[in-house]
Scaffold this active site. Structure first.
Site, PDB file in Angstrom:
ATOM      1  N   GLN A 121       1.562   4.563   1.483  1.00 56.17           N
ATOM      2  CA  GLN A 121       0.418   4.294   2.376  1.00 56.17           C
ATOM      3  C   GLN A 121      -0.918   4.406   1.640  1.00 56.17           C
ATOM      4  O   GLN A 121      -1.911   3.835   2.069  1.00 56.17           O
ATOM      5  CB  GLN A 121       0.422   5.261   3.568  1.00 56.17           C
ATOM      6  CG  GLN A 121       1.593   5.086   4.521  1.00 56.17           C
ATOM      7  CD  GLN A 121       1.605   3.760   5.248  1.00 56.17           C
ATOM      8  OE1 GLN A 121       0.614   3.022   5.273  1.00 56.17           O
ATOM      9  NE2 GLN A 121       2.735   3.424   5.832  1.00 56.17           N
TER      10      GLN A 121
ATOM     11  N   GLY B 125       5.103  -3.133  -1.928  1.00 60.76           N
ATOM     12  CA  GLY B 125       4.270  -4.329  -1.883  1.00 60.76           C
ATOM     13  C   GLY B 125       3.775  -4.704  -0.491  1.00 60.76           C
ATOM     14  O   GLY B 125       2.602  -5.030  -0.294  1.00 60.76           O
ATOM     15  N   HIS B 126       4.664  -4.593   0.495  1.00 60.92           N
ATOM     16  CA  HIS B 126       4.316  -5.187   1.797  1.00 60.92           C
ATOM     17  C   HIS B 126       3.281  -4.380   2.577  1.00 60.92           C
ATOM     18  O   HIS B 126       2.851  -4.803   3.649  1.00 60.92           O
ATOM     19  CB  HIS B 126       5.577  -5.438   2.633  1.00 60.92           C
ATOM     20  CG  HIS B 126       6.188  -4.226   3.232  1.00 60.92           C
ATOM     21  ND1 HIS B 126       6.139  -3.958   4.570  1.00 60.92           N
ATOM     22  CD2 HIS B 126       6.862  -3.199   2.673  1.00 60.92           C
ATOM     23  CE1 HIS B 126       6.771  -2.822   4.814  1.00 60.92           C
ATOM     24  NE2 HIS B 126       7.219  -2.336   3.676  1.00 60.92           N
TER      25      HIS B 126
ATOM     26  N   ASN C 259       1.922   8.270   7.019  1.00 63.29           N
ATOM     27  CA  ASN C 259       1.931   6.950   7.654  1.00 63.29           C
ATOM     28  C   ASN C 259       1.505   6.980   9.110  1.00 63.29           C
ATOM     29  O   ASN C 259       0.996   6.003   9.631  1.00 63.29           O
ATOM     30  CB  ASN C 259       3.320   6.309   7.520  1.00 63.29           C
ATOM     31  CG  ASN C 259       4.443   7.246   7.879  1.00 63.29           C
ATOM     32  OD1 ASN C 259       4.502   8.373   7.392  1.00 63.29           O
ATOM     33  ND2 ASN C 259       5.309   6.819   8.758  1.00 63.29           N
TER      34      ASN C 259
ATOM     35  N   CYS D 289      10.384   6.840  23.086  1.00 64.35           N
ATOM     36  CA  CYS D 289      11.026   5.666  23.654  1.00 64.35           C
ATOM     37  C   CYS D 289      10.986   4.457  22.746  1.00 64.35           C
ATOM     38  O   CYS D 289      11.833   3.593  22.825  1.00 64.35           O
ATOM     39  CB  CYS D 289      10.367   5.308  24.981  1.00 64.35           C
ATOM     40  SG  CYS D 289      10.759   6.495  26.242  1.00 64.35           S
TER      41      CYS D 289
END
Lengths: 394, 274
Positions: A178, A199-200, A150, A324
């Site tokens: 991915q 799905g997203h 990813n 960060c």
């Protein structure tokens, strides 16, 4: 300001065509496919169609697809099923660069008494095949390796690994969250036992995912209850989202040829221009073998969160491997596993494009990025030091 | 996404006093590249008044904003007025920082202390005490100070303020003991509990790791490994058996042997062929 959304490995927008296909199934056709009446029964037909569309994208049969709530559920289902199927085997294998869905699950299982191997990668994120093959034994219950990373888009040689594991009779799961829809996946040509997807990441909504389970693979359900999904996953079907996932898979299949050539050239143009215009910057990952949409670029001597917030001022959305941004104090485990030096790991930005990305958007990022990097470097004590030490490549 | 105040955003996007004072008479440096943030503060002091201050910062938005805020807070002030500035004062000036980012304000406070010490010709405050957090090099004194000054009650808070415990988590027990000792009313520093990586300990761990982790794997391919010498953090080994003639021996050495030793002994090790 309309956002320039270059963070598609995080999530994607729902394709308007997908949304349109889903719309009737909230207020009008809301039946339960398990019902005896035809009002419920008619939606069962739509689920069947969706399952077929999902299967078609990877050349599986519809019976081999289990629909879940997300990629993480698919991963958990696959791993626990394999462990239950091989109760005598106590060794599990994965890589050092997995998504937290697998990484943390394996660390959790380690505490439960399983022996784990986290196979290292080289500086391009390529799997160390020697260590990997050496780690396997009769005691290995499952190997889980992501298809594409990813953060960098680097792809593992899933074909080769699948063939070898088949020979050795070891169950093989791949997290293809991915990879699905971005590369051509054909499960009849690759020896995968189980494959997770979501799905997203492919312009379907959040809250729906799936698991491919090759016919003949021993399987134990993760969610126990009703008989849905052929008894393999309990829970009333997330009707509209499943229909959305089906549509998204159908659209993705159409993009596999042309769409991704275009996407790759757009990504390459962005990457090449940034590395050329900005000194002390470089691309991470296996350039020969990665997803067409992902660009992971390190900018030395500055910190990623600052870059992201300055990009944000122009409506540009990206993400960072820096410490960060995540609230942790160390850079991403992926960059650390690759041995990216600290000078660069903290300043690593990921741009992930989609088929909706445009030339104009890429142009704007190419225009804004050099001045942002320069502003931050002018503030950084290490940049002046690098100049003094002759480490700046102009 | 972090919830930064408008003031933090303003000081990040338009920071004040960026740069280096060339003829500064006080310099304070804190942090490092590996830690993910660093600040160099330069000040010019005349008659105990800070006439000018500039900063250079590597770090996130809150680190840059904290540095900018610090310079605004001290320029034109008498040294007596600024010597007691706390990290909370810097955070308050910015309208607050997310708690995970409090270490940015601590960095500002530390840089100011060092710059003033430097101006006064005092030895730059050295880190005394015992290193508790090996990952970020944080001592018991620093943790104790953060806990005492800010009323911290959990390991998580200590990590937010001084980073200690934010890496491998091996020091969490020791941090808890410091918190307990402060909360319990005692300001005393706890006895040295953290085992430091002495040479003997390092040697033992390396031998154990070779025996337990590495040899069995190499043996599968008919190979073996011998420990020749240790010089600082460089480990010299010799590959034997089939490994000695294997074309991939360099890869085995770096990607496997070194990786395993780093995992089980210390991240700083490198492995060379003797």
């Amino acid at each position: 300001m309309k956002p320039i959304y270059f963070d598609n490995n995080a999530t994607t927008k729902v394709d308007p065509e997908v949304f349109e296909e889903m719309t009737p199934y909230f207020v009008e056709l809301y039946g339960n496919p398990s019902s005896m009446h035809s009002f419920g029964g008619q939606v069962a037909e739509k689920i069947k169609e969706a399952r077929k569309r999902i299967a078609d994208l990877i050349n599986a049969t519809p019976e081999e697809i289990i629909i879940t709530s997300c990629g993480s559920e698919s991963d958990n289902t696959a791993i626990y099923s394999a462990l239950k199927s091989h109760p005598d085997k106590k060794h599990i294998v994965t890589s050092m660069v997995e998504h937290p869905a697998i990484k943390n699950l394996f660390q959790h299982l380690e505490k439960d008494g399983y022996t784990t191997t986290f196979v290292p990668v080289d500086n391009k994120g390529r799997l160390n095949m020697d260590v990997f093959y050496d780690s396997l034994s009769d005691n290995t219950a499952i190997v889980s390796l992501m298809w594409a990373n990813n953060e960098t888009g680097t792809m593992f040689p899933i074909d080769e690994i699948g063939a070898e594991l088949k020979k050795r009779g070891i169950t093989f799961h791949t997290d293809a969250v991915q990879a699905l829809g971005k590369i051509d996946i054909d499960v009849t040509k690759t020896n995968i036992d189980m494959m997770s997807f979501s799905g997203h990441k492919i312009h379907a909504p959040k809250g729906v995912g799936g698991l491919y389970v090759r016919k003949g693979t021993k399987f134990s359900p993760f969610l126990i209850g009703g008989h849905q999904e052929g008894g393999k996953r309990a829970g009333t079907e997330n009707l509209a989202s499943i229909i959305g996932l089906g549509k998204a898979c159908e659209i993705a299949k159409g993009h596999l040829d042309d769409g991704y050539h275009k996407l790759r050239s757009l990504r390459d143009r962005l990457e090449n221009a940034l590395v050329e215009k900005i000194p002390n910057s470089f691309v991470n990952g296996d350039l020969e073998n990665r997803l067409p949409n992902t660009a992971s670029i390190s900018f030395e001597y500055i910190e990623g969160e600052s870059i992201l917030l300055m990009l944000n001022e122009y409506g540009i959305c990206a993400s960072s491997g820096s410490a960060c941004t995540s609230g942790s104090l160390e850079p991403s485990h992926v960059l650390r596993a690759m041995g990216i030096p600290f000078t660069a790991a903290h300043g690593t930005i990921r741009f992930s494009l989609s088929v909706f990305s445009t030339d104009e958007e890429v142009d704007l990022v190419i225009e804004k990025m050099p001045e942002i990097i320069q502003r931050l470097r002018d503030m950084s004590p290490f940049w002046q030091e690098a100049i003094n030490e002759g480490k700046v490549t102009v | 996404m972090w919830e930064y105040t408008e003031k933090v955003k303003e000081h990040f996007l338009n920071p004040k006093n960026v740069g280096t004072i060339e003829d500064a008479n006080g310099v304070g440096e804190v942090g490092s590249l590996s830690c993910g943030d660093a600040l160099t503060l330069t000040i010019n002091v005349e008659n105990d008044i800070i006439k000018d201050a500039k900063f250079k910062t590597f770090g996130c938005a809150s680190a840059i904003a904290s540095s900018s805020a610090l310079t605004e807070m001290i320029i034109g002030k008498h040294l007596d007025e600024v010597k007691d500035i706390t990290n909370d004062d810097i955070s308050d000036f910015l309208g607050g920082l997310p708690k995970e980012k409090m270490h940015c304000s601590v960095m500002g406070r530390d840089a100011l202390e060092r710059a003033i010490a430097n101006f006064r010709g005092e030895e730059i405050i050295k880190k005394e005490g015992t290193v508790i957090c090996e990952c970020f090099g944080v001592t018991d004194l620093e943790i104790n100070r953060a806990v005492t000054e800010n009323g911290l009650t959990s390991i998580e808070e200590v990590t937010s303020y001084v980073k200690a415990g934010g890496g491998c988590a091996n020091c969490h027990d020791d941090i808890q003991k410091i918190i307990d000792s402060v909360v319990g009313g005692g300001i005393q520093i706890i006895e040295k509990k953290q085992e430091r990586m002495t040479t003997i300990k390092k040697l033992k761990l390396i031998e154990e790791t070779l025996e337990r982790e590495i040899r069995p794997q190499l043996a599968k391919d008919g190979g073996d490994i011998e420990l020749i010498d240790i010089d600082g953090n460089t480990v010299f080994v010799k590959l034997c058996g089939s490994c000695a003639t294997c074309q991939k021996s360099q890869m085995t050495l770096k990607n496997y042997v070194e990786a395993k030793l780093r995992e089980f002994v210390t991240h700083e090790l490198s492995v060379e062929e003797a």
